[in-house]
Design a protein around this motif. Structure first.
Motif, PDB file in Angstrom:
ATOM      1  N   LEU A   1       7.527   1.829  22.802  1.00  0.00           N
ATOM      2  CA  LEU A   1       7.089   0.442  22.721  1.00  0.00           C
ATOM      3  C   LEU A   1       5.724   0.360  22.047  1.00  0.00           C
ATOM      4  O   LEU A   1       5.490  -0.486  21.201  1.00  0.00           O
ATOM      5  N   MET A   2       4.833   1.277  22.400  1.00  0.00           N
ATOM      6  CA  MET A   2       3.505   1.284  21.818  1.00  0.00           C
ATOM      7  C   MET A   2       3.588   1.507  20.311  1.00  0.00           C
ATOM      8  O   MET A   2       2.878   0.887  19.545  1.00  0.00           O
ATOM      9  N   ALA A   3       4.506   2.368  19.868  1.00  0.00           N
ATOM     10  CA  ALA A   3       4.612   2.684  18.453  1.00  0.00           C
ATOM     11  C   ALA A   3       5.108   1.494  17.643  1.00  0.00           C
ATOM     12  O   ALA A   3       4.927   1.454  16.444  1.00  0.00           O
ATOM     13  N   ALA A   4       5.749   0.533  18.290  1.00  0.00           N
ATOM     14  CA  ALA A   4       6.337  -0.594  17.574  1.00  0.00           C
ATOM     15  C   ALA A   4       5.461  -1.841  17.590  1.00  0.00           C
ATOM     16  O   ALA A   4       5.887  -2.891  17.159  1.00  0.00           O
ATOM     17  N   ALA A   5       4.238  -1.742  18.092  1.00  0.00           N
ATOM     18  CA  ALA A   5       3.365  -2.913  18.197  1.00  0.00           C
ATOM     19  C   ALA A   5       3.084  -3.504  16.818  1.00  0.00           C
ATOM     20  O   ALA A   5       2.728  -2.781  15.890  1.00  0.00           O
ATOM     21  N   PRO A   6       3.251  -4.827  16.675  1.00  0.00           N
ATOM     22  CA  PRO A   6       3.007  -5.459  15.381  1.00  0.00           C
ATOM     23  C   PRO A   6       1.527  -5.359  15.006  1.00  0.00           C
ATOM     24  O   PRO A   6       0.655  -5.452  15.859  1.00  0.00           O
ATOM     25  N   GLY A   7       1.273  -5.150  13.722  1.00  0.00           N
ATOM     26  CA  GLY A   7      -0.096  -5.075  13.246  1.00  0.00           C
ATOM     27  C   GLY A   7      -0.793  -3.764  13.519  1.00  0.00           C
ATOM     28  O   GLY A   7      -1.964  -3.609  13.196  1.00  0.00           O
ATOM     29  N   GLN A   8      -0.095  -2.837  14.116  1.00  0.00           N
ATOM     30  CA  GLN A   8      -0.703  -1.556  14.464  1.00  0.00           C
ATOM     31  C   GLN A   8      -0.937  -0.712  13.209  1.00  0.00           C
ATOM     32  O   GLN A   8      -0.133  -0.734  12.273  1.00  0.00           O
ATOM     33  N   THR A   9      -2.052   0.002  13.189  1.00  0.00           N
ATOM     34  CA  THR A   9      -2.360   0.901  12.081  1.00  0.00           C
ATOM     35  C   THR A   9      -2.462   2.325  12.627  1.00  0.00           C
ATOM     36  O   THR A   9      -2.514   2.543  13.847  1.00  0.00           O
ATOM     37  N   ALA A  10      -2.535   3.265  11.736  1.00  0.00           N
ATOM     38  CA  ALA A  10      -2.705   4.664  12.145  1.00  0.00           C
ATOM     39  C   ALA A  10      -3.991   4.843  12.954  1.00  0.00           C
ATOM     40  O   ALA A  10      -4.066   5.716  13.824  1.00  0.00           O
ATOM     41  N   PHE A  11      -4.966   4.000  12.686  1.00  0.00           N
ATOM     42  CA  PHE A  11      -6.255   4.128  13.364  1.00  0.00           C
ATOM     43  C   PHE A  11      -6.226   3.662  14.817  1.00  0.00           C
ATOM     44  O   PHE A  11      -7.214   3.800  15.540  1.00  0.00           O
TER      45      PHE A  11
ATOM     46  N   THR B   1       6.032   8.953  15.776  1.00  0.00           N
ATOM     47  CA  THR B   1       7.105   7.956  15.762  1.00  0.00           C
ATOM     48  C   THR B   1       6.755   6.860  14.763  1.00  0.00           C
ATOM     49  O   THR B   1       7.587   6.438  13.961  1.00  0.00           O
ATOM     50  N   TRP B   2       5.508   6.418  14.790  1.00  0.00           N
ATOM     51  CA  TRP B   2       5.014   5.378  13.887  1.00  0.00           C
ATOM     52  C   TRP B   2       5.061   5.855  12.435  1.00  0.00           C
ATOM     53  O   TRP B   2       5.530   5.144  11.552  1.00  0.00           O
ATOM     54  N   LEU B   3       4.564   7.068  12.174  1.00  0.00           N
ATOM     55  CA  LEU B   3       4.575   7.618  10.817  1.00  0.00           C
ATOM     56  C   LEU B   3       6.004   7.761  10.294  1.00  0.00           C
ATOM     57  O   LEU B   3       6.298   7.388   9.155  1.00  0.00           O
TER      58      LEU B   3
ATOM     59  N   ALA C   1      -2.995   5.668   3.882  1.00  0.00           N
ATOM     60  CA  ALA C   1      -3.989   4.982   3.056  1.00  0.00           C
ATOM     61  C   ALA C   1      -5.185   4.543   3.897  1.00  0.00           C
ATOM     62  O   ALA C   1      -5.123   4.490   5.128  1.00  0.00           O
ATOM     63  N   ARG C   2      -6.239   4.185   3.211  1.00  0.00           N
ATOM     64  CA  ARG C   2      -7.473   3.751   3.889  1.00  0.00           C
ATOM     65  C   ARG C   2      -7.257   2.558   4.812  1.00  0.00           C
ATOM     66  O   ARG C   2      -7.994   2.386   5.774  1.00  0.00           O
ATOM     67  N   ASP C   3      -6.257   1.733   4.514  1.00  0.00           N
ATOM     68  CA  ASP C   3      -6.007   0.567   5.362  1.00  0.00           C
ATOM     69  C   ASP C   3      -5.291   0.935   6.657  1.00  0.00           C
ATOM     70  O   ASP C   3      -5.145   0.098   7.550  1.00  0.00           O
ATOM     71  N   GLY C   4      -4.849   2.181   6.759  1.00  0.00           N
ATOM     72  CA  GLY C   4      -4.163   2.634   7.969  1.00  0.00           C
ATOM     73  C   GLY C   4      -2.734   2.160   8.075  1.00  0.00           C
ATOM     74  O   GLY C   4      -2.063   2.441   9.062  1.00  0.00           O
ATOM     75  N   LEU C   5      -2.243   1.445   7.073  1.00  0.00           N
ATOM     76  CA  LEU C   5      -0.890   0.888   7.101  1.00  0.00           C
ATOM     77  C   LEU C   5       0.080   1.616   6.181  1.00  0.00           C
ATOM     78  O   LEU C   5       1.186   1.954   6.577  1.00  0.00           O
ATOM     79  N   ALA C   6      -0.320   1.812   4.942  1.00  0.00           N
ATOM     80  CA  ALA C   6       0.569   2.439   3.967  1.00  0.00           C
ATOM     81  C   ALA C   6       0.658   3.941   4.246  1.00  0.00           C
ATOM     82  O   ALA C   6      -0.359   4.606   4.444  1.00  0.00           O
ATOM     83  N   VAL C   7       1.889   4.444   4.283  1.00  0.00           N
ATOM     84  CA  VAL C   7       2.131   5.859   4.577  1.00  0.00           C
ATOM     85  C   VAL C   7       3.129   6.397   3.564  1.00  0.00           C
ATOM     86  O   VAL C   7       4.120   5.741   3.251  1.00  0.00           O
ATOM     87  N   ARG C   8       2.855   7.589   3.086  1.00  0.00           N
ATOM     88  CA  ARG C   8       3.778   8.280   2.194  1.00  0.00           C
ATOM     89  C   ARG C   8       3.977   9.694   2.715  1.00  0.00           C
ATOM     90  O   ARG C   8       3.009  10.356   3.088  1.00  0.00           O
ATOM     91  N   ALA C   9       5.223  10.160   2.745  1.00  0.00           N
ATOM     92  CA  ALA C   9       5.527  11.488   3.262  1.00  0.00           C
ATOM     93  C   ALA C   9       5.706  12.486   2.132  1.00  0.00           C
ATOM     94  O   ALA C   9       6.163  12.137   1.035  1.00  0.00           O
ATOM     95  N   PHE C  10       5.342  13.725   2.432  1.00  0.00           N
ATOM     96  CA  PHE C  10       5.553  14.851   1.528  1.00  0.00           C
ATOM     97  C   PHE C  10       6.194  15.976   2.337  1.00  0.00           C
ATOM     98  O   PHE C  10       5.719  16.321   3.413  1.00  0.00           O
TER      99      PHE C  10
END
Length: 181
Positions: A15-25, A127-129, A147-156
């Protein structure tokens, strides 16, 4: 503790991982030495979050991860190492992990404590990533560039080493998105 309250505790990370507006930070890991490793402390920086292991064929990537961290740290970039035994190639002893990382690879970037990175008990950060970047790690040394905004994520993938031009270009692009924090 009742069965219902136990189920609620198990479900809480999802549930915590699905919070709207949540960032990596908004996430915290346990630091390898104990205590919190709050990603809020890295707000405004681009992060490369990597699940690591000491006894894996890809363990030499530590050297490249340290080089990448050193190369871009002054511009607002950090590697965050997250040891995991999900693939049964990591020690359960934090002191041994730290000693290995420091003596063999000279690791100075932040390291989390032993963390589950996939499956029903995955740490909420992973889970979020995974939800934002194509799924959970398939092996050790899977990389998530945040990304610096904590929202955009790209996997490698694991096979994309830290010096791979595609990863380096992605780090440079992530650093170009805003001023250093």
């Amino acid at each position: 503790m009742t069965d219902r309250s136990r189920r609620m505790l198990v479900a809480a990370p999802l549930l915590m991982a699905a919070a709207p507006g949540q960032t990596a930070f908004d996430f915290r890991l346990e630091a390898l030495e104990g205590g919190p490793l709050a990603l809020a402390d890295f707000r405004g920086r681009a992060l490369l979050v990597v699940n690591t292991a000491s006894f894996c064929g890809f363990t030499p990537q530590y050297e490249g991860l340290q080089a990448l961290h050193d190369r871009f740290a002054a511009r607002g970039f950090s590697v965050i190492g997250v040891p995991s035994n999900d693939f049964r190639q990591e020690s359960a002893d934090a002191a041994k992990i730290r000693e290995f990382c420091e003596t063999v690879y000279g690791i100075t970037f932040p390291m989390a404590g032993l963390t589950t990175v996939r499956g029903p008990h995955a740490h909420p950060l992973f889970t979020w990533l995974a939800a934002r970047a194509g799924g959970p790690p398939r092996w050790n040394f899977h990389k998530y560039l945040v990304a610096r905004d904590g929202l955009a994520v790209r996997a490698f993938s694991t096979s994309t080493g830290p010096a791979h031009p595609e990863l380096v270009q992605a780090v440079e692009a992530a650093l170009g998105t805003a001023a250093a924090g």
